[in-house]
Design a protein around this motif. Structure first.
Motif, PDB file in Angstrom:
ATOM      1  N   ALA A  25       0.861  -1.382  -0.047  1.00 26.11           N
ATOM      2  CA  ALA A  25      -0.073  -0.040   0.153  1.00 26.11           C
ATOM      3  C   ALA A  25       0.786   1.338  -0.066  1.00 26.11           C
ATOM      4  N   ILE A  26       2.049   1.334   0.811  1.00 26.74           N
ATOM      5  CA  ILE A  26       2.990   2.464   0.892  1.00 26.74           C
ATOM      6  C   ILE A  26       3.694   2.539  -0.493  1.00 26.74           C
ATOM      7  N   THR A  27       4.143   1.563  -1.003  1.00 21.69           N
ATOM      8  CA  THR A  27       4.920   1.484  -2.165  1.00 21.69           C
ATOM      9  C   THR A  27       3.899   2.283  -3.232  1.00 21.69           C
ATOM     10  N   ILE A  28       2.785   1.519  -3.410  1.00 23.66           N
ATOM     11  CA  ILE A  28       1.777   1.972  -4.458  1.00 23.66           C
ATOM     12  C   ILE A  28       1.599   3.592  -4.284  1.00 23.66           C
ATOM     13  N   GLY A  29       1.376   3.696  -3.013  1.00 26.11           N
ATOM     14  CA  GLY A  29       0.799   5.179  -2.834  1.00 26.11           C
ATOM     15  C   GLY A  29       2.152   6.169  -3.266  1.00 26.11           C
ATOM     16  N   VAL A  30       3.525   5.678  -3.026  1.00 21.27           N
ATOM     17  CA  VAL A  30       4.560   6.536  -3.675  1.00 21.27           C
ATOM     18  C   VAL A  30       4.954   6.589  -4.950  1.00 21.27           C
ATOM     19  N   LEU A  31       4.490   5.397  -5.652  1.00 21.43           N
ATOM     20  CA  LEU A  31       4.586   5.317  -7.084  1.00 21.43           C
ATOM     21  C   LEU A  31       3.534   6.093  -7.837  1.00 21.43           C
ATOM     22  N   LEU A  32       2.207   6.191  -7.169  1.00 24.53           N
ATOM     23  CA  LEU A  32       1.248   7.040  -7.865  1.00 24.53           C
ATOM     24  C   LEU A  32       1.019   8.329  -7.169  1.00 24.53           C
ATOM     25  N   ARG A  33       1.795   8.710  -6.491  1.00 27.19           N
ATOM     26  CA  ARG A  33       1.753  10.095  -5.742  1.00 27.19           C
ATOM     27  C   ARG A  33       1.457  11.272  -6.580  1.00 27.19           C
ATOM     28  N   SER A  34       1.843  11.052  -7.942  1.00 30.80           N
ATOM     29  CA  SER A  34       1.976  12.265  -8.954  1.00 30.80           C
ATOM     30  C   SER A  34       0.750  12.421  -9.632  1.00 30.80           C
ATOM     31  N   LEU A  35      -0.337  11.214  -9.429  1.00 34.29           N
ATOM     32  CA  LEU A  35      -1.643  11.542  -9.953  1.00 34.29           C
ATOM     33  C   LEU A  35      -2.416  12.452  -8.983  1.00 34.29           C
ATOM     34  N   GLU A  36      -3.083  13.111  -9.426  1.00 38.71           N
ATOM     35  CA  GLU A  36      -4.266  14.035  -8.943  1.00 38.71           C
ATOM     36  C   GLU A  36      -5.509  13.395  -8.968  1.00 38.71           C
ATOM     37  N   LEU A  37      -6.414  13.986  -8.235  1.00 40.80           N
ATOM     38  CA  LEU A  37      -7.886  13.328  -8.279  1.00 40.80           C
ATOM     39  C   LEU A  37      -8.572  13.499  -9.661  1.00 40.80           C
ATOM     40  N   ASN A  38      -8.376  14.498 -10.263  1.00 40.13           N
ATOM     41  CA  ASN A  38      -9.036  14.691 -11.731  1.00 40.13           C
ATOM     42  C   ASN A  38      -8.041  14.246 -12.631  1.00 40.13           C
ATOM     43  N   ALA A  39      -7.041  13.408 -12.618  1.00 47.35           N
ATOM     44  CA  ALA A  39      -6.026  13.267 -13.627  1.00 47.35           C
ATOM     45  C   ALA A  39      -6.734  12.572 -14.928  1.00 47.35           C
ATOM     46  N   THR A  40      -6.182  12.819 -16.176  1.00 46.57           N
ATOM     47  CA  THR A  40      -7.065  12.236 -17.164  1.00 46.57           C
ATOM     48  C   THR A  40      -6.730  10.506 -17.511  1.00 46.57           C
ATOM     49  N   ILE A  41      -7.547   9.718 -18.119  1.00 43.42           N
ATOM     50  CA  ILE A  41      -7.238   8.364 -18.270  1.00 43.42           C
ATOM     51  C   ILE A  41      -6.021   8.172 -18.733  1.00 43.42           C
ATOM     52  N   ALA A  42      -5.525   9.017 -19.821  1.00 41.52           N
ATOM     53  CA  ALA A  42      -4.108   8.790 -20.355  1.00 41.52           C
ATOM     54  C   ALA A  42      -3.047   9.158 -19.201  1.00 41.52           C
ATOM     55  N   GLN A  43      -3.213   9.945 -18.268  1.00 48.51           N
ATOM     56  CA  GLN A  43      -2.059  10.143 -17.177  1.00 48.51           C
ATOM     57  C   GLN A  43      -2.366   8.904 -16.317  1.00 48.51           C
ATOM     58  N   VAL A  44      -3.575   8.683 -15.988  1.00 51.29           N
ATOM     59  CA  VAL A  44      -3.706   7.168 -15.148  1.00 51.29           C
ATOM     60  C   VAL A  44      -3.079   5.979 -15.742  1.00 51.29           C
ATOM     61  N   GLN A  45      -3.132   6.138 -17.045  1.00 49.58           N
ATOM     62  CA  GLN A  45      -2.931   4.670 -17.908  1.00 49.58           C
ATOM     63  C   GLN A  45      -1.228   4.688 -17.764  1.00 49.58           C
ATOM     64  N   VAL A  46      -0.715   5.665 -17.964  1.00 49.44           N
ATOM     65  CA  VAL A  46       0.941   5.628 -17.632  1.00 49.44           C
ATOM     66  C   VAL A  46       1.349   5.301 -16.420  1.00 49.44           C
ATOM     67  N   GLN A  47       0.810   5.676 -15.441  1.00 50.25           N
ATOM     68  CA  GLN A  47       1.238   5.518 -14.044  1.00 50.25           C
ATOM     69  C   GLN A  47       0.878   4.103 -13.639  1.00 50.25           C
ATOM     70  N   ILE A  48      -0.201   3.720 -13.911  1.00 47.96           N
ATOM     71  CA  ILE A  48      -0.751   2.331 -13.526  1.00 47.96           C
ATOM     72  C   ILE A  48       0.176   1.327 -14.630  1.00 47.96           C
ATOM     73  N   ASP A  49       0.443   1.332 -15.617  1.00 46.61           N
ATOM     74  CA  ASP A  49       1.140   0.621 -16.402  1.00 46.61           C
ATOM     75  C   ASP A  49       2.583   0.453 -15.741  1.00 46.61           C
ATOM     76  N   ARG A  50       3.194   1.573 -15.630  1.00 48.07           N
ATOM     77  CA  ARG A  50       4.471   1.574 -14.766  1.00 48.07           C
ATOM     78  C   ARG A  50       4.463   0.680 -13.370  1.00 48.07           C
ATOM     79  N   LEU A  51       3.394   0.773 -12.844  1.00 50.66           N
ATOM     80  CA  LEU A  51       3.231   0.304 -11.487  1.00 50.66           C
ATOM     81  C   LEU A  51       3.138  -1.479 -11.786  1.00 50.66           C
ATOM     82  N   PHE A  52       2.204  -1.697 -12.690  1.00 52.48           N
ATOM     83  CA  PHE A  52       2.153  -3.120 -13.062  1.00 52.48           C
ATOM     84  C   PHE A  52       3.202  -3.893 -13.846  1.00 52.48           C
TER      85      PHE A  52
END
Length: 479
Positions: free
Chosen positions: A191-218
Motif C-alpha cells: 500500500a505504501i509503495t503504490i502510494g509513493v509510485l502513484l503520488r503524482s496522480l491528482e484526483l481529476n487526472a486524465t485517463i491517459a495520465q492514469v494509464q501511464v502511471q498504472i502501467d509503470r506500477l504493473f
C-alpha cells in the motif's frame, strides 16, 4: 552425522537425507516470509488499484467489476488440484519449489495482461457503451482474472505445504506466525509503495495520465514479487524438506475433492454450524473489500495513490489485533469468546466507517480503518484457533483444506455482494454516502448473525460425537 541415500520413487533422483535433518533457523523463516510479503503486495495492487480504476475512473458498474475480480476467488477449488499435483508429480525433482515459481510467474504475467485489457474495456465502454465488443472485453478480462486466481492457487498451496514439509510439529506455530505476519506486512508495504509510485496522480487526472502511471506500477511490482519469490524459496526444499522421509503410505487427504470437502463440512451438526459461521463471518469481514478504495475516491476525493494507501491502516490495525488476540485476549477469555467479541467490535467499527463518510475527513476514515483492522485481527485469530479445535487430528490435512476452501469461496461471494450492494444502494439513495453506508450496514448485520451462529458452536460436542461421524464419512469416501 550419519546420512543415507534415499531415492524418490516419483523422480528416481537420489537425494541425500539426513536422519536428523537441520532445523529451520530464524533467518530462513524470515526469508520464507518474503514470499507471503510478495503475495500481500500483489493483492493490494490488484484489488486495491484495479477495482478503484474500473469503478470510478472507467465507470464500469460495481456489480460487473466485482464479479470480474471475484473470479480470482471462485477458482479456489484448483488449490486442491495443485496440492495433489505437488504431492504426486514433482517438477525437475522438486515437489513444491517449481510449482511456486511457475505460479509466481503466472501472477506477474496475468497481472500485466489484465491491466492492458482493462484499458481496452474502458475505451470500448466510453466510445460505444455496452455493446457486444464491450461485453467481449469484460469477458476476456474476467478470464484473465480467473487465470490470475489459478496462478495464486498454483503457488500458494504448494508453499503452504512446503511449510509443513520443512518443519516439525513443535516448530510449526512459530513459522506460521512469522509467515502470517509478513503476509499482512506485505499488504502494508504494498500500500505504501503504490502510494509513493502513484503520488503524482491528482484526483481529476486524465485517463491517459492514469494509464501511464498504472502501467509503470504493473511492471515494477510484479518484478519485485518475482524477485522476492526466488529469494524466499531458493534452496529451502532441498535442504530442509522431510517430505520423502514422511511419505510411507498415501495420505488420507491427498485425494480431496470439492464434493468430499463439502461432505466433511456438513458431516455433523457442529461442523454444519461452524461452516455456516465461517461463511457469514467472512461476508462480514470482506463485503467492503471491493468498494473501499472507491469509497475513498467518491466520498473523500482521494486520488488513486491515496486510496491504495488506505490498506496500510487496515493492515497495521490487523497486525495489532492479531498480536493482542494471541497474547492477551485468547489466554484471558478463550478462543470462542475472543471470536465473539471480535465479531461485535467489527459490527461497531462499521458505524465508524459510515460516520467518517459524513465528515468527508480522510483522517477520520484512516482512524476507522485502523480500528476495523484491529477488530478483524481479533475475530480472525479467535476463529482460526477455534477451527483447529474443530479438526480431526487423523485427517487434519483434509479437514483444514476443506475449511480453507470454504473461506475462499465465501470471500468470493463477499466480493460480488459488495458490488451488488453498492449498485443497489446507489439506486435507492441519491446520496453517495448513504449508498456506501448501506454496504457497511449489511456488513454489520452479517457480523451480528455470525455472533448468533457462534453461540451455537460447542467444541465439547464436536469432540465427543462429531469426530466419529466425520471419520466414517472420510472412510466411506475412500472406499
Amino acid at each position: 552425522m550419519t546420512t543415507g541415500d534415499l531415492s524418490s520413487p516419483e523422480t528416481g533422483q537420489d537425494w541425500n537425507y539426513s536422519k536428523a535433518l537441520p532445523k529451520l533457523n530464524l533467518l530462513t523463516t524470515i526469508r520464507l516470509g518474503l514470499f507471503q510479503m510478495g503475495l500481500g503486495m500483489m493483492s493490494v495492487m490488484v484489488f486495491g488499484v484495479l477495482n478503484r480504476v474500473l469503478i470510478k475512473e472507467l465507470a464500469v458498474p460495481s456489480t460487473i467489476a466485482t464479479v470480474i475480480l471475484a473470479l480470482t476467488l471462485f477458482v479456489a477449488p484448483a488449490r486442491i488440484i495443485f496440492g495433489q499435483l505437488s504431492d504426486t508429480k514433482p517438477l525437475f525433482g522438486y515437489h513444491r519449489t517449481c510449482y511456486i515459481w511457475l505460479g509466481a510467474a503466472g501472477l506477474a504475467i496475468n497481472a500485466i495482461v489484465a491491466v492492458q485489457i482493462m484499458w481496452q474495456l474502458g475505451a470500448s465502454l466510453k466510445l460505444a457503451g455496452w455493446t457486444l465488443a464491450t461485453y467481449g472485453w469484460a469477458g476476456l478480462l474476467g478470464a484473465v482474472f480467473a487465470l490470475y486466481g489459478l496462478s495464486v492457487s498454483m503457488c500458494s498451496t504448494p508453499f503452504a505445504t512446503l511449510l509443513v514439509d520443512i518443519t516439525d510439529e513443535e516448530d510449526r506455530s512459530r513459522v506460521v506466525a512469522v509467515d502470517w505476519s509478513m503476509l499482512i506486512g506485505g499488504t502494508i508495504v504494498g500500500a505504501i509503495t503504490i502510494g509513493v509510485l502513484l503520488r503524482s496522480l491528482e484526483l481529476n487526472a486524465t485517463i491517459a495520465q492514469v494509464q501511464v502511471q498504472i502501467d509503470r506500477l504493473f511492471l515494477i511490482i510484479p518484478a519485485i514479487v518475482l524477485g522476492l519469490t526466488l529469494i524466499a524459496t531458493w534452496g529451502v526444499e532441498r535442504k530442509y524438506s522431510r517430505f520423502i522421509n514422511r511419505v510411507t503410505t498415501p495420505h488420507q487427504g491427498s485425494h480431496l475433492s470439492l464434493g468430499r470437502a463439502l461432505a466433511i463440512l456438513t458431516a455433523s451438526r457442529q461442523t454444519q454450524v461452524f461452516f455456516t459461521f465461517l461463511v457469514v463471518m467472512t461476508l462480514g469481514l470482506f463485503i467492503q473489500d471491493p468498494i473501499l478504495e472507491t469509497y475513498g475516491g467518491e466520498v473523500f476525493d482521494l486520488p488513486v495513490g491515496k486510496t491504495a494507501s488506505l490498506n496500510a491502516y487496515w493492515g497495521g490495525g490487523t497486525l495489532l489485533g492479531l498480536s493482542a488476540a494471541g497474547f492477551w485476549f485468547i489466554p484471558k477469555l478463550g478462543k470462542q469468546k475472543t471470536a465473539r467479541l471480535g465479531c461485535m467490535l467489527v459490527a461497531a467499527s462499521m458505524l465508524l466507517l459510515i460516520a467518517s463518510g459524513f465528515t468527508h475527513n480522510p483522517k477520520f476514515l484512516q482512524l476507522a480503518l485502523l480500528i476495523f483492522g484491529m477488530c478483524s485481527g481479533l475475530v480472525t485469530t479467535g476463529a482460526i484457533s477455534l477451527m483447529l479445535d474443530l479438526t480431526v487430528p487423523e485427517t487434519a490435512g483434509t479437514f483444514i483444506g476443506a475449511w480453507g476452501l470454504s473461506q475462499a469461496l465465501a470471500k468470493g461471494l463477499a466480493t460480488v455482494f459488495g458490488g451488488i450492494a453498492l449498485d443497489l444502494g446507489k439506486s435507492i439513495a441519491p446520496n453517495v454516502v448513504f449508498a456506501y453506508g448501506f454496504v457497511f450496514s449489511l456488513q454489520a448485520l452479517a457480523m451480528i448473525i455470525a455472533v448468533k451462529l457462534l453461540d451455537r458452536v460447542n467444541v465439547r460436542e464436536f469432540q465427543t460425537t462429531a469426530k466419529d461421524t466425520i471419520k466414517a464419512t472420510i472412510a466411506a469416501d475412500l472406499d
